[in-house]
Design an enzyme around this catalytic site. Structure first.
Site, PDB file in Angstrom:
ATOM      1  CG  LEU A 196      -5.593 -12.169 -34.438  1.00 11.62           C
ATOM      2  CD1 LEU A 196      -4.091 -12.084 -34.592  1.00 11.62           C
ATOM      3  CD2 LEU A 196      -5.934 -12.484 -32.990  1.00 11.62           C
ATOM      4  CB  SER A 236       3.854  10.236 -10.500  1.00 10.94           C
ATOM      5  OG  SER A 236       3.033   9.655 -11.479  1.00 10.94           O
ATOM      6  CD  GLU A 282       5.654  -1.993  -9.707  1.00 10.36           C
ATOM      7  OE1 GLU A 282       6.586  -1.338  -9.197  1.00 10.36           O
ATOM      8  OE2 GLU A 282       5.053  -2.913  -9.129  1.00 10.36           O
ATOM      9  NE  ARG A 308      -9.397 -13.703 -42.438  1.00 11.12           N
ATOM     10  CZ  ARG A 308     -10.676 -13.985 -42.627  1.00 11.12           C
ATOM     11  NH1 ARG A 308     -11.123 -15.213 -42.458  1.00 11.12           N
ATOM     12  NH2 ARG A 308     -11.516 -13.025 -42.954  1.00 11.12           N
ATOM     13  N   GLY A 354       0.812  -1.205   0.000  1.00  8.61           N
ATOM     14  CA  GLY A 354       0.000   0.000   0.000  1.00  8.61           C
ATOM     15  C   GLY A 354       0.845   1.255   0.000  1.00  8.61           C
ATOM     16  CD1 TRP A 386      -4.520   4.459  -7.875  1.00  3.30           C
ATOM     17  CD2 TRP A 386      -6.019   3.222  -8.993  1.00  3.30           C
ATOM     18  NE1 TRP A 386      -5.400   5.311  -8.488  1.00  3.30           N
ATOM     19  CE2 TRP A 386      -6.331   4.572  -9.177  1.00  3.30           C
ATOM     20  CE3 TRP A 386      -6.812   2.249  -9.598  1.00  3.30           C
ATOM     21  CZ2 TRP A 386      -7.414   4.983  -9.947  1.00  3.30           C
ATOM     22  CZ3 TRP A 386      -7.896   2.661 -10.359  1.00  3.30           C
ATOM     23  CH2 TRP A 386      -8.174   4.006 -10.528  1.00  3.30           C
TER      24      TRP A 386
END
Ligand SMILES: Cc1cc2nc3c(=O)[nH]c(=O)nc-3n(C[C@H](O)[C@H](O)[C@H](O)COP(=O)(O)OP(=O)(O)OC[C@H]3O[C@@H](n4cnc5c(N)ncnc54)[C@H](O)[C@@H]3O)c2cc1C
Length: 383
Positions: free
Chosen positions: A337, A137, A362, A267, A129, A161
């Site tokens: 795709l 930040s 992070e 494909r 935490g 978060w």
């Protein structure tokens, strides 16, 4: 698995064996169940005992029922888990780098005995935490406060978060005590401590992300981490975790590349496999160039960490590069795709959505850029 520059040759037999064991676990046990969990926004809790059986928890810890491994092996594990799902990788990253590591590195022997053996077995889950609604930040500004009252510390504040927050048995909570940042162990169920899972996330869906509320939460004085003082302790944890994130992002990029390459061969459009078109080959070639660069960067960073020679700025560079390139690769794969690219069954869209969160947590790309800029110029541009 794509390895264009044969980075595998640089690994030891032990490292390859460990990696291959996790690769099988991911392919056989994780991949078949992950998409429905992503749809529902649930974590596959049944994988936690299996991860513990495979000794995936306690990798930075010596003793206390843990099997310490090299950073290189930790990175390979994060890569394989990230190849399946960033939430799955986050389970390992947070448990290892952000919960068990601080208890081991900064905790008392009593704290280590109490938590680490159970965490290694996956019986106890930890969380970290640090971030707050107003301080992400810039964690040094944190508003969470601890106050000594008799033989207790009383914590007040909100953490936001927090990965695994709502399923954790113990939270490593960072708070200011007499204006100095200290780490505290807050057990779930402590009066004044409440966790709420954040809903309606479109990214990191399998990972429980939570708000931690501390309202006059009294914890025994023995729950202060004696060795953790100031931001330095936090950064030590983040260094481990950021390397894991960089490796996990590489895993996501590999998954997207393989999905796109296989699809392009099969494909047929205008009566030919789309792999035969130059523009598709350009996409695939770009992906392989970036994956190869990330593999070499990540491999070398693991070795530097193992020799205790890695600089935090090098870790920043790897996090920044691998996540940024993984996002580009996931987007190219999704394009290859076609319409199928938006289906969870093809996995690419999961990685693409998850990488959005990975790019923020992070430390964002901007923050790591500023860390590098400061290192290069000697001038801080943070403020
Ligand atoms: C899914 C998920 C899981 C997380 N898990 C954890 C966890 O387990 N524990 C924990 O403590 N935290 C966790 N976090 C929080 C995460 O670390 C923060 O979200 C992150 O540090 C960014 O903080 P912020 O969201 O408050 O953004 P802010 O700090 O508000 O930044 C907003 C924007 O401003 C930019 N910015 C900030 N400062 C500067 C500057 N000086 N110059 C230029 N641009 C700047 C940022 O790059 C960003 O683009 C998690 C986040 C997510 C999304």
């Amino acid at each position: 698995m794509l390895d264009y520059f044969e980075v595998d040759l640089l690994l030891t037999d032990e490292e390859r064996l460990f990696r291959d064991k996790i690769r099988r676990f991911v392919d056989e046990e994780c991949m078949p169940i992950i998409a429905p969990h992503f749809d529902r926004g649930t974590f596959p809790m049944e994988l936690i005992p299996r991860m513990a059986d495979l000794e995936l928890f306690g990798l930075h810890v010596e003793g206390y029922g843990c099997r310490k491994e090299s950073h290189t092996i930790y990175g390979l594990i994060c890569q394989e888990l990230g190849r399946c799902d960033s939430g799955l990788r986050a389970m390992a990253s947070v448990q290892n780098s952000l919960a068990m590591y601080p208890i081991f590195a900064f905790g008392s022997d009593e704290q280590r005995q109490k938590w680490l053996p159970g965490m290694a077995r996956g019986k106890a889950i930890g969380c970290f935490g640090l971030s707050e609604p107003e301080y992400g930040s810039n964690p040094s500004g944190m508003a969470t406060r601890a106050e000594k009252q008799g033989n207790h510390y009383v914590l007040n504040g909100t953490k936001m978060w927090i990965t695994n927050g709502s399923i954790a048995h113990v939270a490593v909570v960072w708070a200011k005590l007499d204006n100095e940042i200290r780490g505290f162990l807050v057990e779930s169920g402590t009066p004044g401590f409440r966790t709420t899972q954040i809903q309606r996330k479109f990214s990191y869906r399998t990972s429980p992300t939570s708000l931690l509320a501390l309202e006059n939460c009294a914890i025994p004085e023995k729950n202060l981490l004696p060795g953790a003082r100031g931001l330095k302790a936090i950064l030590q944890c983040l260094n481990h975790a950021r390397y894991g994130v960089a490796c996990g992002a590489l895993g996501s990029a590999l998954a997207c590349y393989h999905a796109a390459e296989a699809f392009a061969r099969e494909r047929k459009v205008f009566e030919k496999p789309i792999a035969s078109y130059q523009l598709i080959q350009q996409h695939l070639a770009r992906m392989v160039v970036e994956i190869t660069k990330a593999q070499l960067l990540t491999y070398h960073l693991g070795r530097l960490l193992d020799q205790d020679k890695a600089k935090h700025t090098q870790i920043s560079m790897a996090k920044l590069n691998n996540v940024r390139e993984a996002m580009k690769i996931a987007r190219m794969a999704r394009d290859i795709l076609g319409a199928r690219g938006i289906l969870a069954d093809h996995h690419v869209i999961r990685h693409l959505c998850d990488l959005e969160a990975v790019s923020t947590l992070e430390g964002t790309e901007s923050i790591h850029t500023l860390i590098l800029g400061q290192d290069l110029t000697g001038i801080s541009a943070f403020h």
